[in-house]
Design a protein around this motif. Structure first.
Motif, PDB file in Angstrom:
ATOM      1  N   SER A   1       1.111  -0.841  -0.059  1.00 42.00           N
ATOM      2  CA  SER A   1       0.119  -0.049  -0.152  1.00 42.00           C
ATOM      3  C   SER A   1       0.659   1.148   0.112  1.00 42.00           C
ATOM      4  CB  SER A   1      -1.270  -0.169   1.181  1.00 42.00           C
ATOM      5  OG  SER A   1      -1.089   1.515   1.770  1.00 42.00           O
TER       6      SER A   1
ATOM      7  N   LEU B   1       3.250   2.150  -1.787  1.00 45.79           N
ATOM      8  CA  LEU B   1       4.948   1.564  -1.533  1.00 45.79           C
ATOM      9  C   LEU B   1       5.567   2.971  -2.661  1.00 45.79           C
ATOM     10  CD1 LEU B   1       7.225  -0.322  -0.480  1.00 45.79           C
ATOM     11  CD2 LEU B   1       6.280  -1.434  -2.295  1.00 45.79           C
TER      12      LEU B   1
ATOM     13  N   SER C   1       0.278   0.613  -4.929  1.00 50.26           N
ATOM     14  CA  SER C   1      -0.634   0.276  -4.123  1.00 50.26           C
ATOM     15  C   SER C   1      -0.814  -1.230  -5.241  1.00 50.26           C
ATOM     16  CB  SER C   1      -1.375   0.532  -3.524  1.00 50.26           C
ATOM     17  OG  SER C   1      -1.540   1.078  -2.736  1.00 50.26           O
TER      18      SER C   1
ATOM     19  N   SER D   1       8.827   4.097   1.131  1.00 50.74           N
ATOM     20  CA  SER D   1       7.575   4.274   2.222  1.00 50.74           C
ATOM     21  C   SER D   1       6.662   3.415   1.732  1.00 50.74           C
ATOM     22  CB  SER D   1       7.658   5.515   2.652  1.00 50.74           C
ATOM     23  OG  SER D   1       7.341   6.454   0.965  1.00 50.74           O
ATOM     24  N   GLY D   2       5.594   3.509   2.889  1.00 48.11           N
ATOM     25  CA  GLY D   2       4.557   2.708   2.836  1.00 48.11           C
ATOM     26  C   GLY D   2       4.164   1.481   3.456  1.00 48.11           C
ATOM     27  N   HIS D   3       3.619   0.780   2.989  1.00 44.47           N
ATOM     28  CA  HIS D   3       2.879  -0.402   4.082  1.00 44.47           C
ATOM     29  C   HIS D   3       2.633  -1.830   3.185  1.00 44.47           C
ATOM     30  CE1 HIS D   3       2.627   1.988   7.942  1.00 44.47           C
ATOM     31  NE2 HIS D   3       1.602   2.563   7.108  1.00 44.47           N
TER      32      HIS D   3
ATOM     33  N   THR E   1       1.842  -5.634   3.963  1.00 41.30           N
ATOM     34  CA  THR E   1       1.774  -6.599   4.901  1.00 41.30           C
ATOM     35  C   THR E   1       1.690  -8.032   3.913  1.00 41.30           C
ATOM     36  OG1 THR E   1      -1.016  -6.512   4.072  1.00 41.30           O
ATOM     37  CG2 THR E   1      -0.236  -5.350   6.019  1.00 41.30           C
TER      38      THR E   1
ATOM     39  N   ASP F   1       1.220  -7.288   9.425  1.00 44.84           N
ATOM     40  CA  ASP F   1       1.965  -5.738   9.299  1.00 44.84           C
ATOM     41  C   ASP F   1       3.783  -6.275   9.092  1.00 44.84           C
ATOM     42  OD1 ASP F   1       2.968  -3.430   8.315  1.00 44.84           O
ATOM     43  OD2 ASP F   1       2.390  -2.601  10.115  1.00 44.84           O
TER      44      ASP F   1
ATOM     45  N   THR G   1       6.102  -4.061   7.553  1.00 43.76           N
ATOM     46  CA  THR G   1       6.797  -2.774   6.630  1.00 43.76           C
ATOM     47  C   THR G   1       8.538  -2.301   7.522  1.00 43.76           C
ATOM     48  OG1 THR G   1       4.076  -1.932   6.931  1.00 43.76           O
ATOM     49  CG2 THR G   1       6.072  -0.191   6.624  1.00 43.76           C
TER      50      THR G   1
END
Lengths: 330, 239
Positions: free
Chosen positions: B13, B15, B29, B62-64, B66, B71, B73
């Motif tokens: 997400s 990213l 994403s 940066s970003g998330h 899973t 998670d 990250t």
């Protein structure tokens, strides 16, 4: 199901013609040195001590592919540790050697943890600074190290009342210790740990992508190199009986680098081969009189040009040529 | 068909990544569902390799992210590998001076000793040529064999998600097709695959969904069965 012979990555020992020639050559060399005696014994003793140092350095520079110009710092810890413990505190030489190794290992852990975050030239410069700092400490902290005066009266190696005084016996002892160091290096290189180091040398991102924790393995390799360096420093102190800051100065960095690259960085026996060759070479070219430094440098350059992977790898060159011959193909 | 409603195998997400001042990857994403084969297509310089390197934390981003609902990250590359996110990088990333055997065993670095044999058997079944060349130095093999070794080594890690960066690069069409077909077989066995590929026809035969990346951004997400002709893709390429 796949057999253990396939899952094992431990290379089988091959006693081919080249290996046999190398072993016979080494045996003849040692027999000659033993028979001739005198100064050559001392040269070979120092070759074995430097060999131990280089075998350790090979873990960090050869197997792991990192640069360190500061391993002389740990040799200094070993040398001075042994000298102080034996002379000031009458400690047993072997115990002093082991204690100094522990101190050097802890120092490598403490220094290596932040330093090994650096890469390439930055790491090389940081480790170089480490060697310079240690040299300065050994000069300036006179109450501990006796400065330029150095430490004299360091007892020879021995256990209890038995001490190794005879020069030939000292060489035998140092050779056995160097071979033990080589055996450990060979075992570790072909282990899971050794493969991780070589993977880091090949590609750090590639190694990390396989689950190898790069920082941890680099630090372990650095500590192992420090342990070997410390042992070589202690062995020097016990063999010569005297140490001063110059012993562990810049000269040691240059000499050990030369040995490592002449013998074959990253190979198993290359560091020891390099230590022997680079130690004997000045004696061989001594007959050239005032040109001996030129002759020494010229021979080293030729070796590096024609055997860039080191003298130990020359054997592999002959082996691969033999395999390439059509009639020898399966 | 797999949908995003189930917990995805991996979900990325927003990213983003950059090299210095250059934004190589704008907030992006995407997801891969369990057992899904997803392809990322795009022209040279689109940011495909950067995207994969950002997912596997080989570069700062940066970003998330899973993975299986967890998670991940903040995790590093080796920790992601331990979870089962394994990448076969562009250029194969082999350890060239090691033998085929050593490369394969390194792939199973985190495996228990008892697991090694079974994993080798699986790789040899897929790529019998690797079994024939066990003691050969990796760098001395042909390009196709090296790519087989790169995929084989990744499989030795028992991946949950296999990420591949242009495995067909520099290979003859027949060899490339052979390797990609093997990936199709692995996907049928339930392995999640995220493939970056420039050879669109080969990739689209195997994938269930495709993302089209251009200028560092995802331009489109399409189920492959809705792509009628390659002309449909061209307009996204030249966005």
């Amino acid at each position: 199901m796949t057999s253990p012979a396939i899952t094992s990555t431990r290379p089988t020992i091959k006693f081919d013609r080249i290996s046999v020639i190398l072993w016979i050559g080494a045996a003849v060399l040692f027999a000659g040195v033993f028979a001739y005696g005198g100064y050559l014994i001392t040269v070979m003793q120092l070759a074995m001590i430097y060999g131990v140092f280089c075998i350790g350095l090979n873990f960090f520079m050869g197997y792991t592919g990192q640069a360190s110009f500061g391993q002389n710092a740990f040799a200094a810890i070993g040398g001075y540790g042994t000298a102080i413990l034996c002379v000031q505190y009458n400690m047993e030489p072997v115990l002093a050697l082991v204690t100094s190794m522990v101190v050097a290992g802890v120092a490598a852990l403490v220094v290596g943890y932040p330093t090994l975050r650096l890469r390439g030239h930055y790491l090389a410069m940081a480790t170089f600074a480490l060697g310079l700092i240690t040299y300065d400490i050994s000069v300036q902290w006179t109450s501990l190290t006796q400065g330029y005066m150095g430490y004299a009266g360091i007892p020879p190696l021995g256990i209890g009342s038995y001490t190794i005084e005879d020069e030939r016996m000292k060489l035998v002892c140092l050779t056995v210790l160097a071979l033990i160091g080589l055996w450990i290096s060979q075992r570790l290189r072909n282990s899971r740990f050794g493969r991780a180091l070589r993977a880091i040398s090949g590609s750090e991102p590639g190694a990390a992508a396989l689950g190898i924790k790069i920082s941890r393995y680099k630090l372990i390799a650095f500590v192992i190199a420090a342990l070997y360096a410390s042992a070589s420093g202690s062995l020097f102190a016990h063999t010569v009986g005297f140490i001063s800051p110059e012993v562990f100065g810049l000269h040691m960095v240059v000499v050990t680098f030369t040995m490592l690259y002449v013998g074959g960085v990253g190979t198993i026996a290359g560091p020891l081969v390099g230590a022997i060759v680079a130690s004997l070479l000045p004696e061989i070219v001594r007959s050239t009189g005032r040109f001996q430094d030129v002759a020494y440098a010229a021979i080293l350059l030729l070796m590096l040009i024609f055997a860039p992977k080191g003298l130990y790898a020359v054997g592999d060159l002959f082996r691969s040529r033999k395999v390439d011959k059509p009639e020898t193909r399966a | 068909m797999t949908t995003a409603s189930a917990t995805p195998l991996i979900a990325v997400s927003e990213l983003a990544a950059r090299y210095g001042h250059i934004h190589a990857l704008h907030p992006t994403s995407l997801y891969v569902a369990p057992g899904e084969f997803v392809t990322i297509l795009g022209p040279n310089g689109a940011g495909k390799t950067t995207l994969l390197r950002a997912i596997t934390r080989l570069i700062a981003s940066s970003g998330h992210i899973t993975f299986n609902g967890r998670d991940v990250t903040g995790l590093k590359t080796h920790q992601l590998a331990e979870l089962g996110i394994i990448m076969a990088p562009e250029g194969r990333g082999l350890f060239g001076d090691m033998t085929v055997r050593e490369n394969l065993v390194l792939g199973a670095f985190k495996a228990k000793p008892g697991e090694l044999s079974g994993r080798l058997d699986k790789v040899f079944t897929l790529f019998p040529r690797l079994h024939e060349r066990l003691d050969q130095i990796a760098s001395s093999m042909s390009g196709g064999e090296q790519q087989m070794l790169a995929v084989g080594r990744a499989l030795m890690a028992d991946p949950k998600l296999l990420i591949l960066d242009e495995p067909s690069l520099g290979l003859a069409p027949r060899v490339a097709s052979e390797i990609l077909s093997t990936l199709g077989l692995l996907n049928k066995e339930g392995l999640g695959i995220l493939l970056v590929e420039q050879k669109a026809p080969l990739a689209l035969k195997l994938a269930q969904r495709v993302y089209i990346l251009s200028s560092g951004s995802i331009q489109a997400e399409l189920p492959t069965n809705q792509i009628k002709s390659y002309h449909d893709l061209a307009r996204y390429y030249f966005h």
